[in-house]
Motif scaffolding. Structure first.
Motif, PDB file in Angstrom:
ATOM      1  N   ARG A   1     -64.749  14.030  15.082  1.00 59.74           N
ATOM      2  CA  ARG A   1     -64.853  14.012  16.577  1.00 59.74           C
ATOM      3  C   ARG A   1     -64.017  12.625  16.803  1.00 59.74           C
TER       4      ARG A   1
ATOM      5  N   TYR B   1     -66.812  17.257  22.742  1.00 54.12           N
ATOM      6  CA  TYR B   1     -66.714  18.614  21.916  1.00 54.12           C
ATOM      7  C   TYR B   1     -65.884  19.584  22.549  1.00 54.12           C
TER       8      TYR B   1
ATOM      9  N   GLU C   1     -65.009  22.717  23.915  1.00 55.61           N
ATOM     10  CA  GLU C   1     -65.480  23.666  25.102  1.00 55.61           C
ATOM     11  C   GLU C   1     -64.659  24.600  25.807  1.00 55.61           C
TER      12      GLU C   1
ATOM     13  N   GLU D   1     -75.215  16.901  23.141  1.00 52.37           N
ATOM     14  CA  GLU D   1     -74.311  17.712  22.214  1.00 52.37           C
ATOM     15  C   GLU D   1     -73.565  18.808  22.999  1.00 52.37           C
ATOM     16  N   ASP D   2     -73.007  19.825  22.167  1.00 53.00           N
ATOM     17  CA  ASP D   2     -72.096  20.603  22.836  1.00 53.00           C
ATOM     18  C   ASP D   2     -72.982  21.603  23.959  1.00 53.00           C
ATOM     19  N   SER D   3     -72.324  22.358  24.725  1.00 48.65           N
ATOM     20  CA  SER D   3     -72.816  22.925  25.972  1.00 48.65           C
ATOM     21  C   SER D   3     -74.149  23.877  25.782  1.00 48.65           C
TER      22      SER D   3
END
Length: 310
Positions: free
Chosen positions: A290, A192, A194, A137-139
Motif C-alpha cells: 500500500r 485501499y 475501492e 481497513e477496506d469498506s
C-alpha cells in the motif's frame, strides 16, 4: 489522478492480497526496501525506533502488523502480542500508543471473539494509561469497526478511537455521528482499493472532502489526529487553526514512519504535536504494497535499493 497513475495504483493494490507474491516477498525480508517503511520485524526493533523518534520530539503509535488472520489461534497471538507491547511501551517510558486492525483479531472469522480480544487489549492499555486506535481497513469492515469502538465507549472505555477515510462518500455522515459521540478520530485520505460506487476517484475530490472533515472536527473541539503528508493540507490546517484560535492541544499531525521525516521534525520543532505511525512485524507485505501504491517514487526507491544491494 490520471489514468496511468490510477492503473498503476490498482495493479499494485491487487498484489496486496496475493498470497504467492506475499510469500515470495517475505522470504527476502527487509532486503526489498521494506525497512524504509517498517520499523523492524521484532518488538525490540520497533521500541528502539520509537525511542529515537521520541528523542526528536515525535510521539508514536505502534502497530504490530498482521491483518486478515486465517484462524482464531492467530487472533489470540495478536491479542497476547499487543498486551506485551503495551507493557513494554509503559516499562520503557515511550511517548506513544498502539494501533490495531480488527481483522487481525478475527473480525472476518468470529465477531464476538474479535470483540473480546480487542476489549482485552483496550482494558490492558487503560491500566497503563495508554490509548488504542482501531485502524480502518477496506469498506466491508467500516460499519463493524465503528460499532466495536462505540460499544467499547458505551462500556466506559475512554481510551479508544478509530479512523475515518476521506475518500469514502459516507465519511461526512460518519464524522458527524462520531463527533456527536465525542469519539477520538484519526482522519486520513484512504489507501485501499475501492469501487467508484462508494469512493471518490479524483485527488481533488478526496482533498476537498479531507478539508471538510478536518474543519468539522476542528470546529467541534473534539481531539483529532490529522494524518497526511500533503503540505498544502498541513499549511491549510495551520492557517485555519490560527484564524480560529484553535489551540494546538486539540489536534495532532500524524505521518507514516519513513515518510517526510524532515517535515515531521520541522513541525515538532514548531511546537505542533506530531505522531509517527510505526509498523513492525514479520507480516509486513500488505502494508508495504500500500505504501508503494501511494506514490510511484516509492517504487523507484525500492528498485534502487535492490540494485544497490546487488
Amino acid at each position: 489522478m490520471d489514468i496511468g497513475t490510477r492503473l498503476f495504483r490498482t495493479a499494485l493494490l491487487g498484489l496486496a492480497g496475493n498470497r504467492a507474491a506475499r510469500a515470495l516477498s517475505e522470504r527476502y525480508g527487509m532486503k526489498l526496501g521494506a525497512s524504509r517503511f517498517v520499523a523492524g520485524e521484532t518488538m525490540e526493533e520497533a521500541i528502539a525506533q520509537a525511542k529515537r523518534l521520541n528523542a526528536e520530539g515525535i510521539a508514536v503509535t505502534l502497530d504490530f502488523l498482521g491483518e486478515s488472520v486465517s484462524s482464531l489461534e492467530e487472533a489470540q497471538v495478536s491479542e497476547r502480542s499487543y498486551k506485551e507491547l503495551i507493557r513494554m511501551i509503559s516499562h520503557e517510558g515511550i511517548n506513544g500508543n498502539v494501533s490495531l486492525k480488527p481483522t487481525q483479531f478475527g473480525l472476518a472469522l468470529d465477531r464476538k471473539a474479535c470483540e473480546e480480544g480487542i476489549r482485552a487489549v483496550v482494558n490492558e492499555a487503560a491500566g497503563h494509561g495508554l490509548f488504542v486506535r482501531l485502524d480502518m481497513e477496506d469498506s466491508p469492515w467500516t460499519d463493524a469497526t465503528i460499532q466495536i469502538v462505540q460499544m467499547l465507549q458505551d462500556e466506559g472505555f475512554s481510551n479508544v478511537g478509530t479512523v475515518i477515510q476521506a475518500y469514502l462518500y459516507r465519511s461526512g455522515r460518519d464524522v458527524q455521528a462520531m463527533t456527536a459521540n465525542k469519539m477520538n478520530l484519526r482522519l486520513v485520505k484512504g489507501a485501499y482499493k475501492e469501487s467508484r460506487r462508494i469512493a471518490f476517484e479524483s485527488k481533488q475530490e478526496v482533498d476537498d472532502n479531507m478539508r471538510r472533515l478536518i474543519k468539522a472536527r476542528l470546529d467541534s473541539g473534539i481531539y483529532t489526529a490529522i494524518a497526511t503528508h500533503d503540505q498544502r493540507i498541513i499549511r491549510w490546517v495551520q492557517s485555519y487553526t490560527r484564524m480560529r484560535a484553535i489551540p494546538r492541544s486539540k489536534f495532532e499531525f500524524q505521518m507514516l514512519y519513513g515518510i517526510r521525516n524532515p517535515l515531521q521534525r520541522s513541525l515538532a520543532r514548531e511546537g505542533y504535536k506530531v505522531r509517527s505511525y510505526v509498523p513492525f512485524g514479520r507480516s509486513w507485505y500488505p502494508y508495504f504494497v500500500r505504501r508503494l501504491a501511494e506514490r510511484p517514487a516509492n517504487v523507484m526507491f525500492v528498485v534502487k535499493s535492490v540494485v544497490w544491494r546487488n
